[in-house]
Design an enzyme around this catalytic site. Structure first.
Site, mmCIF file in Angstrom:
data_model
loop_
_atom_site.group_PDB
_atom_site.id
_atom_site.type_symbol
_atom_site.label_atom_id
_atom_site.label_comp_id
_atom_site.label_asym_id
_atom_site.label_seq_id
_atom_site.Cartn_x
_atom_site.Cartn_y
_atom_site.Cartn_z
ATOM 1 C CD1 TRP A 46 -0.651 0.196 -1.787
ATOM 2 C CD2 TRP A 46 -0.621 -0.673 0.416
ATOM 3 N NE1 TRP A 46 0.369 0.413 -1.176
ATOM 4 C CE2 TRP A 46 0.578 0.207 -0.126
ATOM 5 C CE3 TRP A 46 -0.836 -1.151 1.766
ATOM 6 C CZ2 TRP A 46 1.629 0.066 0.980
ATOM 7 C CZ3 TRP A 46 0.021 -1.107 2.572
ATOM 8 C CH2 TRP A 46 1.184 -0.321 2.421
ATOM 9 N NE ARG A 47 2.211 -0.691 -5.739
ATOM 10 C CZ ARG A 47 3.621 -0.935 -5.470
ATOM 11 N NH1 ARG A 47 4.317 -1.780 -5.566
ATOM 12 N NH2 ARG A 47 3.925 0.563 -5.332
ATOM 13 C CD GLU A 59 -1.657 6.576 -2.293
ATOM 14 O OE1 GLU A 59 -0.889 7.430 -1.682
ATOM 15 O OE2 GLU A 59 -1.426 5.780 -3.195
ATOM 16 C CG LEU A 102 -0.519 4.507 11.268
ATOM 17 C CD1 LEU A 102 0.686 3.538 11.045
ATOM 18 C CD2 LEU A 102 -1.881 3.901 10.603
ATOM 19 C CE1 TYR A 104 2.590 14.217 11.735
ATOM 20 C CE2 TYR A 104 3.293 12.046 11.459
ATOM 21 C CZ TYR A 104 3.714 13.464 11.640
ATOM 22 O OH TYR A 104 4.849 13.801 11.550
ATOM 23 C CE1 TYR A 142 1.155 10.926 -4.286
ATOM 24 C CE2 TYR A 142 -0.204 10.602 -2.301
ATOM 25 C CZ TYR A 142 0.795 10.306 -3.352
ATOM 26 O OH TYR A 142 1.434 9.076 -3.391
ATOM 27 C CG ASP A 160 4.397 12.090 -3.038
ATOM 28 O OD1 ASP A 160 5.202 12.034 -4.078
ATOM 29 O OD2 ASP A 160 4.211 11.373 -2.394
#
Ligand code: SF4
Length: 394
Positions: A46-47, A59, A102, A104, A142, A160
């Site tokens: 993601w950079r 994120e 993953l 959550y 954030y 964060d």
């Protein structure tokens, strides 16, 4: 704190030393951190992108999850859902399947709800106004600051737990950082340090420093590009900061689970629970199975096999449960937030699987074809192992 000569310590924080920089020091601080980041940043998928969809996805996935665990999920998710539109239009079950493992899962549900809101309210274009970004489900201060700064070059500093740790050490700030007065002060400090010419790089540099050098245990101060400004290091207390918060008491939960298996190795999973009540109870099964496909499961105290048998008698009144053999599989341990969960899986071999409305029949070794939680996956593995004769286990 940006920009001027030495700041005066606000009264309510005077028990703490603060990171106080004059204009020249601030400029050196920024230059050194950005130069370090541009030279040493990790090569992450993601950079280098300014696509808000990709930044947003990274994120959200990175919340509570390690970078190494996120990378394969991020790439597969993007292959399947290439943009806001495809995510908004997909069946929710598909989205959860690509998130499966993953954890959550409310993150995935909110991600899709937000994509649908972007399509409905913003013509499918990711919004650039802070109030519109903050209005999206699952996006807090954030994440909004990260997206706005990296994708749109807006001057919003991220804060964060990771960045707060760095700031606490730099300023030798003691106490519980999550206390509102400390958190507000940290946000002011983060805002003051932000490099307005490169807010996206700046935020990523702060995060990178926290992730790779100023790590929770054993910060590598000798490699730190801003070590000369660090009050925590000067006082020899960097490693002790931030001070520990009071931990929520861990609650023990015990579950018993029925893993049916027919002679073709197929099992039965119940549909994702829709019951919204009693969410606050620690042993509320729908929350524990992340509201995904799951084995018949109950919370127990006492003899797990006896309790499970009694439950199945009520749940499946037409079946001859008294005749079923409950083969115990290895106990499974699982931790979710403040719950320490012990699961007793029982493999129940049957010629014919019971009929349960809404349930699906799938091969036991392929339950991940449906969205399932890690807990369910661990139970399936234990039940599979329980089918292997002892001589072969060695
Ligand atoms: S000097 Fe050490 S404690 Fe201070 S910011 Fe750098 S790595 Fe963190």
């Amino acid at each position: 704190m940006a920009g001027t000569d030495k700041n005066v310590c606000p009264t309510y924080l005077c028990e703490n030393v603060q990171l106080m920089l004059n204009t020249r020091e601030l400029s050196t601080f920024r230059k050194q951190l950005l130069t370090w980041f541009r030279q040493f940043q990790r090569d992450l998928p993601w950079r280098g992108t300014m696509d808000p969809y990709r930044i947003w996805l990274s994120e959200i996935m990175l919340q509570q999850t390690r970078v190494a665990a996120v990378i394969p999920y991020y790439e597969k998710f993007l292959e399947r859902f290439q943009n806001v539109q495809s995510l908004a239009a997909a069946p929710q079950e598909d989205v959860l399947r690509f998130w499966s493992g993953l954890g959550y899962y409310s993150r995935a549900r909110n991600l899709q709800k937000a994509a649908q809101q972007i399509v409905a309210k913003h013509d499918g274009k990711f919004p650039a106004r802070p109030e519109d970004v903050l209005d999206l489900p699952g996006i807090g201060n954030y994440t909004a600051a990260a997206i706005l700064s990296i994708a749109f070059g807006e001057k919003h500093a991220v804060l964060d737990g990771n960045v707060a740790r760095v700031l606490a050490r730099l300023g030798a700030i003691r106490g519980d950082l999550r206390e509102p007065r400390h958190w507000q002060q940290l946000q002011k400090t983060a805002d003051g340090l932000l490099d307005g010419n490169s807010p996206g790089d700046w935020n990523q540099a702060m995060m990178e420093l926290g992730a790779t050098v100023c790590t929770p245990k054993s910060p590598q101060c000798l490699l730190c590009p801003v070590a000369q400004f660090c009050e925590g290091r000067k006082l020899g207390i960097a490693e002790d900061l931030p001070e520990k918060r009071k931990k929520r008491t861990i609650i023990q939960v015990t579950l018993a689970t029925a893993v049916f298996a027919d002679k073709n190795g197929r099992t039965l999973l119940l549909s994702p629970p829709t019951d919204k009540n009693e969410e606050s109870l620690a042993d509320f099964v729908p929350i524990i199975v992340s509201r995904l496909w799951h084995f018949p499961t109950i919370s127990v105290n006492g003899d797990p096999a006896a309790k499970l048998r009694a439950f199945l008698k009520r749940f499946l009144p037409r079946e001859r449960i008294a005749k079923w053999k409950f083969a115990p599989a290895a106990k499974v341990r699982h931790a979710v937030t403040y719950r320490d969960i012990a699961i007793f899986p029982f493999r129940i071999n049957l010629n014919k699987l019971p009929r349960i409305p809404g349930a699906k029949i799938v091969p036991l070794h392929e339950i991940s074809a449906l969205p399932v939680s890690n807990l369910t996956r661990k139970v399936a593995l234990a039940a599979e192992a329980a089918a292997i004769p002892l001589s072969k286990k060695r």
